[in-house]
Design a protein around this motif. Structure first.
Motif, PDB file in Angstrom:
ATOM      1  N   UNK B  31       0.801  -1.220   0.000  1.00 46.79           N
ATOM      2  CA  UNK B  31       0.000   0.000   0.000  1.00 46.79           C
ATOM      3  C   UNK B  31       0.836   1.274   0.000  1.00 46.79           C
ATOM      4  N   UNK B  32       2.129   1.130  -0.120  1.00 42.90           N
ATOM      5  CA  UNK B  32       3.003   2.301  -0.127  1.00 42.90           C
ATOM      6  C   UNK B  32       4.166   1.959  -1.031  1.00 42.90           C
ATOM      7  N   UNK B  33       4.459   2.868  -1.972  1.00 42.08           N
ATOM      8  CA  UNK B  33       5.448   2.582  -2.990  1.00 42.08           C
ATOM      9  C   UNK B  33       6.465   3.719  -3.051  1.00 42.08           C
ATOM     10  N   UNK B  34       7.709   3.344  -3.280  1.00 39.34           N
ATOM     11  CA  UNK B  34       8.781   4.330  -3.262  1.00 39.34           C
ATOM     12  C   UNK B  34       9.705   4.103  -4.449  1.00 39.34           C
ATOM     13  N   UNK B  50       4.469   7.172  -3.050  1.00 32.56           N
ATOM     14  CA  UNK B  50       3.040   7.326  -3.269  1.00 32.56           C
ATOM     15  C   UNK B  50       2.284   6.308  -2.428  1.00 32.56           C
ATOM     16  N   UNK B  51       1.224   6.764  -1.829  1.00 34.44           N
ATOM     17  CA  UNK B  51       0.343   5.887  -1.075  1.00 34.44           C
ATOM     18  C   UNK B  51      -0.693   5.295  -2.014  1.00 34.44           C
ATOM     19  N   UNK B  52      -1.232   4.146  -1.656  1.00 38.33           N
ATOM     20  CA  UNK B  52      -2.200   3.480  -2.524  1.00 38.33           C
ATOM     21  C   UNK B  52      -3.537   4.211  -2.622  1.00 38.33           C
ATOM     22  N   UNK B  53      -3.739   5.232  -1.781  1.00 43.17           N
ATOM     23  CA  UNK B  53      -4.999   5.988  -1.875  1.00 43.17           C
ATOM     24  C   UNK B  53      -4.906   7.081  -2.946  1.00 43.17           C
ATOM     25  N   UNK B  54      -3.715   7.250  -3.504  1.00 44.70           N
ATOM     26  CA  UNK B  54      -3.522   8.252  -4.554  1.00 44.70           C
ATOM     27  C   UNK B  54      -3.180   7.568  -5.867  1.00 44.70           C
ATOM     28  N   UNK B  55      -3.321   8.306  -6.965  1.00 34.26           N
ATOM     29  CA  UNK B  55      -2.875   7.739  -8.236  1.00 34.26           C
ATOM     30  C   UNK B  55      -1.743   8.547  -8.869  1.00 34.26           C
ATOM     31  N   UNK B  56      -1.375   9.654  -8.219  1.00 34.26           N
ATOM     32  CA  UNK B  56      -0.300  10.478  -8.754  1.00 34.26           C
ATOM     33  C   UNK B  56       0.330  11.278  -7.620  1.00 34.26           C
ATOM     34  N   UNK B  57       1.651  11.408  -7.685  1.00 34.05           N
ATOM     35  CA  UNK B  57       2.353  12.288  -6.763  1.00 34.05           C
ATOM     36  C   UNK B  57       3.495  12.942  -7.523  1.00 34.05           C
ATOM     37  N   UNK B  58       3.655  14.238  -7.301  1.00 35.54           N
ATOM     38  CA  UNK B  58       4.622  15.006  -8.075  1.00 35.54           C
ATOM     39  C   UNK B  58       5.578  15.737  -7.152  1.00 35.54           C
ATOM     40  N   UNK B  69      -5.360  -1.123 -10.205  1.00 35.33           N
ATOM     41  CA  UNK B  69      -6.050  -2.243 -10.856  1.00 35.33           C
ATOM     42  C   UNK B  69      -5.076  -3.061 -11.690  1.00 35.33           C
ATOM     43  N   UNK B  70      -4.088  -2.398 -12.269  1.00 39.48           N
ATOM     44  CA  UNK B  70      -3.084  -3.095 -13.075  1.00 39.48           C
ATOM     45  C   UNK B  70      -1.876  -3.498 -12.250  1.00 39.48           C
ATOM     46  N   UNK B  71      -1.838  -3.094 -10.981  1.00 38.14           N
ATOM     47  CA  UNK B  71      -0.683  -3.322 -10.105  1.00 38.14           C
ATOM     48  C   UNK B  71       0.596  -2.837 -10.798  1.00 38.14           C
ATOM     49  N   UNK B  72       0.549  -1.591 -11.204  1.00 39.11           N
ATOM     50  CA  UNK B  72       1.632  -1.014 -11.992  1.00 39.11           C
ATOM     51  C   UNK B  72       1.908   0.405 -11.515  1.00 39.11           C
ATOM     52  N   UNK B  94       4.056  -3.123   2.722  1.00 42.86           N
ATOM     53  CA  UNK B  94       2.701  -3.447   3.205  1.00 42.86           C
ATOM     54  C   UNK B  94       2.638  -2.964   4.643  1.00 42.86           C
ATOM     55  N   UNK B  95       2.336  -1.675   4.818  1.00 42.68           N
ATOM     56  CA  UNK B  95       2.539  -1.054   6.125  1.00 42.68           C
ATOM     57  C   UNK B  95       1.659  -1.626   7.228  1.00 42.68           C
ATOM     58  N   UNK B  96       0.474  -2.053   6.881  1.00 40.64           N
ATOM     59  CA  UNK B  96      -0.464  -2.448   7.928  1.00 40.64           C
ATOM     60  C   UNK B  96      -0.706  -3.942   7.968  1.00 40.64           C
ATOM     61  N   UNK B  97       0.109  -4.701   7.256  1.00 40.75           N
ATOM     62  CA  UNK B  97      -0.090  -6.149   7.251  1.00 40.75           C
ATOM     63  C   UNK B  97       0.443  -6.792   8.506  1.00 40.75           C
ATOM     64  N   UNK B  98       1.211  -6.025   9.298  1.00 37.66           N
ATOM     65  CA  UNK B  98       1.722  -6.547  10.559  1.00 37.66           C
ATOM     66  C   UNK B  98       2.778  -7.609  10.369  1.00 37.66           C
ATOM     67  N   UNK B  99       3.211  -8.214  11.467  1.00 31.67           N
ATOM     68  CA  UNK B  99       4.111  -9.352  11.443  1.00 31.67           C
ATOM     69  C   UNK B  99       5.265  -9.232  10.490  1.00 31.67           C
ATOM     70  N   UNK B 100       5.189  -9.962   9.415  1.00 30.62           N
ATOM     71  CA  UNK B 100       6.316 -10.063   8.496  1.00 30.62           C
ATOM     72  C   UNK B 100       6.457  -8.850   7.582  1.00 30.62           C
ATOM     73  N   UNK B 101       5.662  -7.816   7.805  1.00 32.39           N
ATOM     74  CA  UNK B 101       5.779  -6.640   6.950  1.00 32.39           C
ATOM     75  C   UNK B 101       6.458  -5.474   7.641  1.00 32.39           C
TER      76      UNK B 101
END
Lengths: 114, 117
Positions: B31-34, B50-58, B69-72, B94-101
């Motif tokens: 849910x968070x990409x760098x 960029x966080x997964x709640x957004x589709x663009x960051x500048x 949807x395309x995981x891209x 995967x910030x909120x998946x806990x444990x192994x994340x």
């Protein structure tokens, strides 16, 4: 603010020896993660520490261990070194990895095992 | 099981033109990409996220686009400069998946960008 620092920058060891690498995070950062970079496997997660507790560990053998001190500085240790442990070891610090904070990396320690 | 993939090992562009670096992921828990830039024998330098709640960051010349949807995701650099020549890594968390994340970034294999003067 000073960045993440790692010491030493370069190390040469022989098989069977052990090694300790040190990482000082950015001031105020409580999370420290360690990664191994090799040409074949890329950047692989080793473990993460937060407030002196290991919260996560990657898929590495038990020869790889670490710890974090009360000032957030961290060390990692590799015992019984193997040739395949030759790699760039990177540490990264973050304010809070569960929020929108990036991890900031140090320059790395280049370990060569002969 | 490579959960983050950068399918282009290298990209060559002319100075002043746009550089587009691509990244695909398979884990729907991310849910968070760098994006990081790396020179040889140095640690990665954080560029943009960029966080997964957004589709663009500048941020200046750098823009990251996320298509959940395309995981891209892609990184656009406009205009490209010779100093941008480096290896670019896409990373996911995967910030909120806990444990192994906790505190774990999963990296792609990197794309070597060369910007010619």
């Amino acid at each position: 603010k000073a960045g993440v620092t790692q010491t030493p920058r370069y190390l040469i060891k022989t098989r069977g020896q052990q090694v300790t690498l040190s990482c000082s995070p950015i001031s105020g950062h409580r999370s420290v993660s360690w990664y191994q970079q090799t040409p074949g496997q890329g950047l692989q997660f080793l473990f993460e520490y937060f407030s002196e507790t290991q919260r996560n560990k990657g898929n590495f053998p038990g020869r790889f261990s670490g710890r974090q001190f009360s000032n957030s500085r961290s060390e990692m240790n590799v015992s019984t070194l193997e040739l395949g442990d030759s790699a760039l070891y990177l540490c990264a610090s973050s304010l809070d990895p569960t929020s929108e904070y990036a991890q900031y990396f140090g320059p790395g320690t280049r370990l060569t095992v002969l | 099981d490579q959960q983050v993939k950068q399918n282009s090992p290298s990209l060559s562009v002319q100075e002043g033109r746009i550089s587009i670096l691509n990244c695909d992921y398979t884990n729907s828990m991310f849910d968070y990409f760098l994006w990081y830039k790396k020179y040889p024998a140095e640690g990665p330098t954080f560029l943009i996220s960029i966080s997964s709640i957004k589709d663009k960051n500048e941020d200046g010349r750098f823009t990251v686009f996320l298509n959940k949807s395309a995981k891209h995701l892609s990184l656009h650099i406009v205009p490209s400069q010779p100093g941008d020549s480096a290896v670019y890594f896409c990373a996911a968390s995967a910030r909120y998946a806990g444990g192994t994340s906790y505190g774990k970034l999963t990296f792609g294999q990197g794309t070597i960008l060369t910007v010619h003067p």
